[in-house]
Design an enzyme around this catalytic site. Sequence first.
Site, PDB file in Angstrom:
ATOM      1  N   TYR A 107       0.791  -1.230   0.000  1.00 35.49           N
ATOM      2  CA  TYR A 107       0.000   0.000   0.000  1.00 35.49           C
ATOM      3  C   TYR A 107       0.828   1.286   0.000  1.00 35.49           C
ATOM      4  O   TYR A 107       0.264   2.370  -0.064  1.00 35.49           O
ATOM      5  CB  TYR A 107      -0.943   0.008   1.207  1.00 35.49           C
ATOM      6  CG  TYR A 107      -1.915  -1.147   1.169  1.00 35.49           C
ATOM      7  CD1 TYR A 107      -2.987  -1.155   0.282  1.00 35.49           C
ATOM      8  CD2 TYR A 107      -1.750  -2.248   2.002  1.00 35.49           C
ATOM      9  CE1 TYR A 107      -3.874  -2.218   0.228  1.00 35.49           C
ATOM     10  CE2 TYR A 107      -2.633  -3.320   1.961  1.00 35.49           C
ATOM     11  CZ  TYR A 107      -3.690  -3.292   1.072  1.00 35.49           C
ATOM     12  OH  TYR A 107      -4.556  -4.352   1.020  1.00 35.49           O
ATOM     13  N   HIS A 162      -8.887   0.368  -6.167  1.00 35.53           N
ATOM     14  CA  HIS A 162      -8.089  -0.521  -5.321  1.00 35.53           C
ATOM     15  C   HIS A 162      -6.631  -0.149  -5.513  1.00 35.53           C
ATOM     16  O   HIS A 162      -6.152  -0.048  -6.654  1.00 35.53           O
ATOM     17  CB  HIS A 162      -8.311  -1.986  -5.694  1.00 35.53           C
ATOM     18  CG  HIS A 162      -9.724  -2.403  -5.510  1.00 35.53           C
ATOM     19  ND1 HIS A 162     -10.266  -2.638  -4.272  1.00 35.53           N
ATOM     20  CD2 HIS A 162     -10.721  -2.555  -6.404  1.00 35.53           C
ATOM     21  CE1 HIS A 162     -11.536  -2.941  -4.414  1.00 35.53           C
ATOM     22  NE2 HIS A 162     -11.838  -2.890  -5.701  1.00 35.53           N
TER      23      HIS A 162
END
Length: 155
Positions: free
Chosen positions: A39, A114
Site C-alpha cells: 500500500y 483498489h
Amino acid sequence: MLLFEIFYNIATLQHYMMKIQIINGPNLNLLGVREPSIYGNTSIEDYIKELRTAYPDIEIEYYQSNVEGEIINKLHVVGFSYDGVVLNAGGYTHTSVAIADAIAAIKTPVVEVHISNIYAREEYRHVSLTGKNCQGVLTGFGMKGYRLAIESLLV
C-alpha cells in the site's frame, strides 16, 4: 423579475464547485503504516491534501469507516447530491452485497478504486461484488488510482 432570475442563475453557476466524496473502507485508515510493500508509505491524509491542491476547483471530501453500515449510510447521504464518489471498499469489495445494492440505489456515479491489483493477490480478492454497479473500476495503480478516478468523473 425575470432579469434578476437570469443574473442570479448565472452567478450561481459561476460559483458552483464540483463535489466528490472519497470513501474508504476497512483498514484503509492505516495507509502509510499498513503493509507498505503493498500500500505504500503515504498516509491517506497526506494524499488527500495533494488531491485538493491538484484540484482546487473541486470540493473533495474524505470519509473512512471500518463499519459496513456506516459506508452504506454515507453512500445514501451523498448519492443524490454529489457529482461523484470514489470508493475503495477494501475487503467489503469481495463480500458486501449490501454495499453493492447501495451503489445501485443511488444516482451519483461511483468509481471503484483498489490500491493493489486485486487480480494479482489471493483468489478470493479476484471477485468484486461492488464493481458491477460502478461506472468503472481502477485496480493496481497505487494511490494514483484515486486521482485517475477523479479524472474519470470529470469527463
